[in-house]
Structure formats: C-alpha cells, structure tokens
Write a protein that holds these residues in place. Structure first.
Motif: not given
Ligand SMILES: Nc1nc2c(c(=O)[nH]1)N[C@H]1C(S)=C(S)[C@@H](COP(=O)(O)O)O[C@H]1N2
Ligand SMILES: [Mo]
Length: 561
Positions: A450, A540, A542-545, A551-553
């Motif tokens: 990512n 991205s 979007t906060r993603r684990d 992870a994204t964010g």
C-alpha cells in the motif's frame, strides 16, 4: 502459631516442589545453552517458541505479534523487530520454566501422597520424562539449528529432563530426611533453610557458569554481520565491489548534488539508505537458520525439462548480475512504523534461470521453500512479465547477513516481505499457484504494498527566517513499492493539502525522502502527510489495521510550537 504451621507443612508440598523445580531448571537451561554453542545440540526453549509460532492458530500468533508491536509503539522500547525477537525468546524460556515449576509442584504433591521413599527417584525421573517428551517432540518437529542427528537430539532432550526430575526428587528425599532426623522443630527448620540455601547456591552457580560459558563461546548465530559466513566457512569471496558508492556517503552526496540541486532532508529524517545492521528483520524463528555455503545448493526442479542444481558460486559467476536499490516493507508495519528499510540488492534475474531450466509451458507457479520451514508461491505469469524479479545473494555489496537470508533470497517488486522467502533451499515448478506460509494463516494472498507516507521529524532545532517569515522544516519518507511516488502533500490542522519537495529517489523501487518548510505559527498543531503514487493514485486515507492486507491511513503528528 509458626510452630503449628511448620508442623502441618512437615512434608514438602506443591509450593516447595514448584520452588525446587524452578531451582533445578535453571542449570538445565544453562546446560542447554552451553550444549547448543559447543555441540550444536538443540536449544529447547527456542524450539518451543518456534513450534508454537508454526502450529498455533495463525490469528492467535498474529494477535501476539500485534500486541508486541503495539506495546512497543506505546512504550518505545526500541526497534520493533529487535524487541519482538527478544520477547519471543523470553516467552520460550518462560514456557519451559513454567512447565518445570508446575511439574515440580505436582511431583512433590504425588511423592507426599505415595509416601514410598524407595520409589521417589523413579517417580522423579518419570515426571522429568513426562515433561521432556513433548518438548523433545516439539523440538524434533521444528528445530533446524542443530547439527547433531535427530535421534540423538531426542534422547538428549528427554534425558536432560529425566535428570531434572531425578534431581528434584532427590532433593525431596533430602528435605524429608532433614525433617525426620531432628525431633525438634526449630532445628529442623534451620537445617531445612540451610539445605535450601545450599541447593539454591549450587543451582545458581551451575546456571551462572553454564550461561556464562555459552555467552563466552557463543555468538555464532547472532552476529549481525555476514563476516562469520564469509571468512572460515565459505570458500567463495564476496562479490566484487561494484562501482555504486554507498548513497549515504559524502562522495555520493557530492556527486549527486553536482548534477542536480538536490534536496537536503530535514534533520531527524531517517537515513535514506539503511545500514544493513539496522535493516529491519522479521521471520518466523527465534534464531535464523545458519547455512554453510559449502553445504548448500539450489535445486530447481518439478515441471522443468532441465533440472538445475546451482551453487552460490554458479549464481555469482555464471549469470549477469543485477543490482537494484530496494525498499522492503513488512505487511505488519503500521502506518509510521519501523518495519521498512532500504538497501542495495544484488542477484540474478529469475527469468535467466528459468530459461536454462526449460520450464514446462504448463507450469503455473514456483514453490519456493526456506530452510526454516517458510514457503511461498510465485506466479510464473509474473516472472515472465517482470525481469526484475531476482534471486538475491548480496546486500550492500556483501553476502547476505545470516538474519537476512544467507545464502539466497528472492525479490519481487511491489509486494510485501511476506511473499519473498529468505534462506531459499529449493524452487519447484508446479501446476498451480498455492497459498504460502502467511497466506495459509489468514494474510493477504496478493500482499501488494500500500502507498504510505510518514512524518519522521518536525525539526524545531532547524527553524530559520527568510523575508521576515520563520520556517520549520518537516520531513519524512513516502513509499509505493515499484509504482514510485509522484507527489507528497502535507497539511496542518485539517487545512489545505500543500505540496512538499521531493529528494531524487535512490532508485525507482526505493522510498522517497520529502521535506516541507512550514511557515511557522505558534500554538499546538497537528500535521498530516499523504502520498500520490507514480500511477497518480493517492494513498488510501482510510485507517485500516495491518491484517490482512497491510495498514493504510494518514500519518499524523502533533506538536506544540
Ligand atoms: N524463509 C523465510 N523468509 C522470509 C520470512 C521468514 O520468516 N522465513 N519472513 C518474510 C517476511 S514476513 C518479511 S517482512 C521479510 C523480511 O526480510 P528481512 O528480515 O531481511 O528484512 O522476509 C520474508 N521472508
Ligand atoms: Mo513481514
């Protein structure tokens, strides 16, 4: 009151057994460490944790890793990978210690009940075997560090615990003798205390001596440089030094700035080129496999017309070497984390090897195995499209360090480290793309990196004034795998995104260093950064684990200025 207690506890019970079990396991552990260093025998506590890592449910392991990473994020104990490995090893040791404590307690309870002195030693030996047997099985199923035969390893481990159990039972006998010999309670108490002190002293001495010796003699597996692998054991010299200078060197910087007016990173920005001993390290074992060059060949087999068996020397000399500065990231790296690093990789294109191996047209994938039991699949369609995919034998111009996959690892652009085996021991052409080690445990099948960007520093020590305006440099990195970075933007307090400056990247597969000189305004502020990849796609927000796709964010950093 105290006399009553002593009388009631006349026979050693659970807690005394637990305590003696603990005292007796310490020198045994020290012996395990020593025998590992001296004879290459298995190191049981580390095998136990490796066994658990491979056999417990994937999400349990992941939850454990996440907890370690999160704890380290909060407590800031140091480099995530180093802290995690240390915790892992400590858990392995703790598991054996706890098992011994429990078994010691149970043994004393049993001995007190059975009340048959003559049988105590055999009972102790049996309890030791009960403890040793599963541990020997776990070690046998997992261990790859031992240089001794498996049958011997098995017997050795069981016998070590039998010795432990017999010792614990022997101490039981002595403890109860002390009791029965003296009619008067206070004398018995004293004797018993003296005796325990003596047992403790002997255990501590053995532990310190054994542990100390193994530390003195040891270090063969943990040396962070590759020098141990290249000197005595490996006949082949390291690859000829290339003319690529270390990009961090003064000479390289001067050379670059002579051509381009390149950006000076804000102070506190991470080094653009990671020294190998600081490159993050993630793998599934408490200790890395140690492979001797002389013992190693790479078989390329399966659906091929011409099976190959290549030495490291073959790989270094028979094929055109490729060199690439590469940023590698772990899929477990949280936004802003430290599981990402950059160095120069040298190896050979997989395409060249597959051509020579005459890969069958109906083969679909390569199944690549590591010496530690790790494996992954590589889609052959991808290999055919991308000549950059390479088997790598050197980092920063040196043979791979033990931790980083000596003698051989693979590089696949644009995917996380979990798809790229280290310590490769075999490559097999197969008819379907399967699921690799971490995919089987619930992680991303594609594992495409990512796009991410990080604020490394708000460099308040570097404030400067120009035309009556004060500026504070911000800086960090941005990374989008082999897609590259087109633009980095920064904003303050949810305001407008403004474009940061980019340093010329070390390569088209490395991260990019950015800098933004912020026109200072006093007060508390929150800064954020985002990157747009080379194909024009913004990261991205979007906060993603991290699990399962990485992870994204947006990375955000507050400062009171
Ligand atoms: N054989 C083997 N290869 C492996 C692993 C492993 O556990 N065993 N871990 C993978 C993961 S998850 C990552 S992120 C990278 C890390 O490489 P490094 O430790 O050299 O940085 O190696 C990959 N290759
Ligand atoms: Mo990873």
């Amino acid at each position: 009151m105290s006399q009553q207690v002593v009388k009631r506890n006349k026979r050693p019970g659970f807690w005394m057994g637990a305590w003696i079990g603990l005292l007796a396991i310490s020198p045994i552990l020290a012996l395990f460490f020593l025998a590992d260093v001296v004879f290459g025998l298995p190191l049981v506590p580390l095998d136990v944790i490796d066994w658990a890592a491979r056999n417990l449910p994937g999400n349990l392991i992941t939850a454990g890793i996440d907890a370690i990473v999160a704890t380290n994020d909060t407590l800031n104990l140091g480099r995530t990978d180093v802290v995690a490995k240390t915790i892992e090893q400590m858990i392995g040791i703790a598991a054996v210690v706890i098992a011994a404590v429990l078994m010691g307690g149970l043994l004393y309870v049993t001995l007190t009940r059975t009340n048959n002195r003559a049988r105590n030693l055999p009972y102790g030996a049996f309890a030791g075997a009960l403890l040793g047997l599963p541990l020997a099985l776990m070690s046998g199923a997992t261990n790859f560090t031992a240089t001794t035969p498996p049958a011997l390893n098995f017997v050795y481990i069981v016998l070590m615990f039998v010795a432990w159990g017999a010792a614990v039972a022997w101490i039981y006998n002595d403890l109860t003798t002390l009791h029965s010999k003296s009619g008067d309670v206070s004398a018995a108490q004293l004797n018993r205390r003296q005796f325990l002190v003596r047992v403790g002293g002997v255990a501590a001495t053995l532990t310190v001596v054994g542990g100390g010796l193994s530390v003195l003699l040891g270090g063969r597996e943990t040396t962070p440089t590759s020098s141990t692998t290249t000197t005595a054991t490996n006949p082949t010299p390291p690859p000829a030094p290339t003319n690529t200078p270390n990009p961090n060197s003064a000479a390289a910087r001067v050379e670059r700035s002579a051509f381009i007016d390149d950006l000076v990173p804000a102070q506190g920005t991470r080094p653009e080129y990671t020294p190998v001993d600081q490159h993050y390290r993630i793998d599934i074992s408490a200790r890395p496999p140690v492979i001797k060059e002389a013992d190693w060949v790479l078989p390329i087999t399966g659906m091929v017309g011409n099976p190959l068996s290549l030495t490291l020397e073959d790989l270094r000399t028979k094929y055109e070497p490729r060199e690439q500065i590469i940023t590698l990231s772990c899929i477990s790296n949280p936004v802003g984390g430290d599981l990402i690093s950059t160095t120069r990789w040298t190896g050979v294109s997989l395409q060249a090897l597959l051509e020579e191996a005459q890969i069958s047209p109906s083969a679909r994938a390569l199944h690549i195995k590591g010496a530690d039991g790790f494996d992954e699949y590589l889609d052959l369609a991808l290999v055919k499209r991308d000549e950059r995919i390479m088997l790598t034998y050197a980092w920063d111009g040196q043979p791979l360090a033990i931790e980083h996959g000596f003698p051989l690892r693979i590089w696949i652009p644009d995917v996380y480290g979990m798809k790229q085996p280290k310590w490769i021991i075999s490559i097999e052409a197969v008819d379907a793309v399967g699921e690799g080690y971490w995919v089987r445990r619930g992680w991303s099948f594609e594992a495409r990196v990512n796009t991410t960007s990080v604020i490394d520093t708000i460099s308040v020590d570097e404030v400067y004034e120009r035309d009556g305006q004060t500026f504070v440099p911000l800086g960090g990195i941005a990374y989008a795998g082999a897609r590259g970075i087109a633009r980095v933007e920064v904003r303050m307090d949810d305001g407008e995104w403004v474009e940061a400056q980019l340093k010329t990247p070390l390569s088209d597969t490395s991260w990019v260093v950015w800098r933004y000189d912020w026109p200072f305004e006093a007060g508390p502020h929150a800064f954020e950064v985002r990157a747009i990849d080379g194909t024009g796609v913004p990261q991205s927000e979007t906060r993603r684990d991290v699990r399962p796709d990485g992870a994204t964010g947006i990375h955000r950093r507050g400062a009171r200025l």
